[in-house]
Design an enzyme around this catalytic site. Structure first.
Site, PDB file in Angstrom:
ATOM      1  N   TYR A 126       0.832  -1.201   0.000  1.00  0.00           N
ATOM      2  CA  TYR A 126       0.000   0.000   0.000  1.00  0.00           C
ATOM      3  C   TYR A 126       0.872   1.258   0.000  1.00  0.00           C
ATOM      4  O   TYR A 126       1.584   1.546   0.965  1.00  0.00           O
ATOM      5  CB  TYR A 126      -0.958   0.008   1.200  1.00  0.00           C
ATOM      6  CG  TYR A 126      -1.902  -1.191   1.229  1.00  0.00           C
ATOM      7  CD1 TYR A 126      -2.136  -1.947   0.085  1.00  0.00           C
ATOM      8  CD2 TYR A 126      -2.559  -1.567   2.385  1.00  0.00           C
ATOM      9  CE1 TYR A 126      -2.990  -3.040   0.095  1.00  0.00           C
ATOM     10  CE2 TYR A 126      -3.426  -2.662   2.411  1.00  0.00           C
ATOM     11  CZ  TYR A 126      -3.621  -3.400   1.255  1.00  0.00           C
ATOM     12  OH  TYR A 126      -4.465  -4.492   1.281  1.00  0.00           O
ATOM     13  N   LEU A 183     -17.337  -3.004   1.513  1.00  0.00           N
ATOM     14  CA  LEU A 183     -18.285  -2.055   0.905  1.00  0.00           C
ATOM     15  C   LEU A 183     -18.120  -2.048  -0.612  1.00  0.00           C
ATOM     16  O   LEU A 183     -18.624  -1.159  -1.294  1.00  0.00           O
ATOM     17  CB  LEU A 183     -18.053  -0.646   1.463  1.00  0.00           C
ATOM     18  CG  LEU A 183     -18.130  -0.526   2.998  1.00  0.00           C
ATOM     19  CD1 LEU A 183     -17.694   0.858   3.463  1.00  0.00           C
ATOM     20  CD2 LEU A 183     -19.556  -0.826   3.481  1.00  0.00           C
TER      21      LEU A 183
HETATM   22  P1  NAP Z   1     -13.939  -0.876   1.191  1.00  0.00           P
HETATM   23  O1  NAP Z   1     -13.530  -0.933   2.612  1.00  0.00           O
HETATM   24  O2  NAP Z   1     -15.009  -1.762   0.709  1.00  0.00           O
HETATM   25  O3  NAP Z   1     -14.331   0.606   0.779  1.00  0.00           O
HETATM   26  C1  NAP Z   1     -13.530   1.704   1.062  1.00  0.00           C
HETATM   27  C2  NAP Z   1     -14.165   2.934   0.434  1.00  0.00           C
HETATM   28  O4  NAP Z   1     -15.460   3.146   1.005  1.00  0.00           O
HETATM   29  C3  NAP Z   1     -13.369   4.198   0.651  1.00  0.00           C
HETATM   30  O5  NAP Z   1     -13.446   4.945  -0.542  1.00  0.00           O
HETATM   31  C4  NAP Z   1     -14.115   4.896   1.766  1.00  0.00           C
HETATM   32  O6  NAP Z   1     -14.006   6.307   1.663  1.00  0.00           O
HETATM   33  C5  NAP Z   1     -15.538   4.479   1.494  1.00  0.00           C
HETATM   34  N1  NAP Z   1     -16.377   4.457   2.710  1.00  0.00           N
HETATM   35  C6  NAP Z   1     -16.103   3.858   3.896  1.00  0.00           C
HETATM   36  N2  NAP Z   1     -17.109   4.016   4.752  1.00  0.00           N
HETATM   37  C7  NAP Z   1     -18.049   4.738   4.109  1.00  0.00           C
HETATM   38  C8  NAP Z   1     -19.323   5.228   4.470  1.00  0.00           C
HETATM   39  N3  NAP Z   1     -19.848   5.006   5.668  1.00  0.00           N
HETATM   40  N4  NAP Z   1     -20.024   5.941   3.557  1.00  0.00           N
HETATM   41  C9  NAP Z   1     -19.521   6.187   2.323  1.00  0.00           C
HETATM   42  N5  NAP Z   1     -18.316   5.733   1.924  1.00  0.00           N
HETATM   43  C10 NAP Z   1     -17.595   5.011   2.805  1.00  0.00           C
HETATM   44  O7  NAP Z   1     -12.679  -1.144   0.221  1.00  0.00           O
HETATM   45  P2  NAP Z   1     -11.149  -1.491   0.407  1.00  0.00           P
HETATM   46  O8  NAP Z   1     -10.396  -0.358   0.983  1.00  0.00           O
HETATM   47  O9  NAP Z   1     -10.694  -2.038  -0.901  1.00  0.00           O
HETATM   48  O10 NAP Z   1     -11.127  -2.732   1.426  1.00  0.00           O
HETATM   49  C11 NAP Z   1     -10.912  -2.597   2.802  1.00  0.00           C
HETATM   50  C12 NAP Z   1      -9.511  -3.007   3.208  1.00  0.00           C
HETATM   51  O11 NAP Z   1      -9.272  -4.373   2.857  1.00  0.00           O
HETATM   52  C13 NAP Z   1      -8.402  -2.268   2.468  1.00  0.00           C
HETATM   53  O12 NAP Z   1      -8.225  -0.939   2.914  1.00  0.00           O
HETATM   54  C14 NAP Z   1      -7.243  -3.186   2.731  1.00  0.00           C
HETATM   55  O13 NAP Z   1      -6.743  -3.008   4.041  1.00  0.00           O
HETATM   56  C15 NAP Z   1      -7.896  -4.547   2.543  1.00  0.00           C
HETATM   57  N6  NAP Z   1      -7.792  -5.086   1.164  1.00  0.00           N
HETATM   58  C16 NAP Z   1      -7.070  -6.244   0.979  1.00  0.00           C
HETATM   59  C17 NAP Z   1      -6.923  -6.773  -0.292  1.00  0.00           C
HETATM   60  C18 NAP Z   1      -6.116  -8.033  -0.484  1.00  0.00           C
HETATM   61  O14 NAP Z   1      -5.779  -8.362  -1.622  1.00  0.00           O
HETATM   62  N7  NAP Z   1      -5.815  -8.770   0.560  1.00  0.00           N
HETATM   63  C19 NAP Z   1      -7.522  -6.155  -1.404  1.00  0.00           C
HETATM   64  C20 NAP Z   1      -8.286  -5.011  -1.178  1.00  0.00           C
HETATM   65  C21 NAP Z   1      -8.432  -4.507   0.106  1.00  0.00           C
HETATM   66  P3  NAP Z   1     -12.948   7.186   2.503  1.00  0.00           P
HETATM   67  O15 NAP Z   1     -11.693   6.385   2.562  1.00  0.00           O
HETATM   68  O16 NAP Z   1     -12.849   8.429   1.736  1.00  0.00           O
HETATM   69  O17 NAP Z   1     -13.529   7.372   3.871  1.00  0.00           O
END
Ligand code: NAP
Length: 273
Positions: A49, A190
């Site tokens: 990241y 999400l």
């Molecule tokens: P996510 O958690 O599904 O979504 C994050 C997005 O949703 C961000 O843009 C955030 O905005 C927004 N958000 C969060 N809460 C919200 C709310 N209440 N209302 C409106 N928008 C909201 O996606 P992700 O970041 O891909 O997944 C979560 C974590 O999983 C990652 O950060 C990472 O640590 C991990 N991950 C792992 C892998 C892997 O290959 N192992 C792949 C992807 C992700 P803001 O940030 O602007 O608040």
């Protein structure tokens, strides 16, 4: 709960894209710290990241509070050799300003044989640099290959793309993991904010007095052995998301969501983001 019997919070904090925008930095750190105050003490990061920038930011956020945190990071597949894994882990520890990780994951499968990565993970564990290890983005065939190898039985989790619109793992991978009490860390719960804008989910949520994000998270939290790691960069949103823990969904609500977002009808290739 990890296979070792250790309890971990079902609600953690993701950090992908944190540390990339200087203007957002202070609020991102404040959000992670508020999460610790409110019990979201599992923090998920990775060397990938921002090329280490997210780990650096996490290091700053947890300074002086290391013992409160269940800290998760990941090694890139191209680094996951016997020596490369150890060296990558040591670099992560430096950026995170800590002497140990609670959980260290192989980020996805690359060209290095599993046996080699497992040997490195076991060595890191013996040296006290990681407490547990696991994998991410491994499909059923991968799990069946890695589990019987030396050290494979100690795999503590498989971190997978899992949310209402990505239910493919329920066909065969999730039952296989459940049978072995290996928890899933549901990433992108999400669907990277796409679910927050889903009109059907919004209508469901409104009907039951919750927000759309809360409904998406509550659906995952209704399952045993699923840990959610939503990422959010603002304190206000974190409070909202944590509200999902106050909305235990009923069987009727789960059935309604099952009609809106149907489970898989057959096998499919593992999805990744
Ligand atoms: P996510 O958690 O599904 O979504 C994050 C997005 O949703 C961000 O843009 C955030 O905005 C927004 N958000 C969060 N809460 C919200 C709310 N209440 N209302 C409106 N928008 C909201 O996606 P992700 O970041 O891909 O997944 C979560 C974590 O999983 C990652 O950060 C990472 O640590 C991990 N991950 C792992 C892998 C892997 O290959 N192992 C792949 C992807 C992700 P803001 O940030 O602007 O608040």
């Amino acid at each position: 709960m990890l296979p070792s019997g250790e309890r971990v919070p079902a609600f953690g904090q993701g950090t992908w894209f944190m540390g990339d925008d200087r203007a957002a930095r202070a609020e991102e750190i404040a959000t992670l710290r508020l999460g610790l105050d409110l019990g979201a003490t599992l923090i998920d990061t990775a060397e990938m990241y921002g090329d280490g920038r997210a780990e650096q930011l996490v290091g700053e956020a947890i300074a002086g509070r290391r013992d409160e945190v269940f800290l998760v990071s990941k090694v890139l597949p191209q680094n996951a050799t016997r020596r490369g894994t150890v060296s990558a882990c040591e670099k992560s520890l430096k950026r995170l300003k800590t002497d140990r990780l609670d959980l260290y994951l192989l980020h996805w499968r690359g060209g290095v044989p599993f046996a080699e990565t497992l040997a490195a993970l076991a060595a890191l564990q013996s040296a006290g640099k990681i407490r547990h290890y696991g994998v991410s983005n491994l499909d059923l065939a991968d799990m069946q290959e890695i589990a019987p190898l030396p050290g494979g039985a100690a795999i503590a989790t498989n971190q997978l793309l899992y949310n209402l619109t990505r239910r493919g793992i329920e066909w065969d991978l999730l039952p296989w993991l459940n049978a072995r009490r290996i928890p899933v860390m549901a990433y992108s719960p999400l669907d990277q904010a796409r679910l927050v804008n889903n009109q059907q989910l919004a209508a469901f949520a409104r009907n039951y007095g919750m927000t759309t994000a809360q409904a998406a998270l509550a659906w995952l939290l209704a399952q045993d052995d699923v840990i959610v790691i939503p990422k959010c960069a603002r304190r206000e949103r974190l409070r909202e998301n944590l509200g999902a823990l106050d909305h235990a969904l009923t069987e009727a609500q789960l059935a309604e969501l099952g009609r809106l977002f149907p489970p898989p009808q057959g096998p499919s290739a593992l999805e990744m983001l």
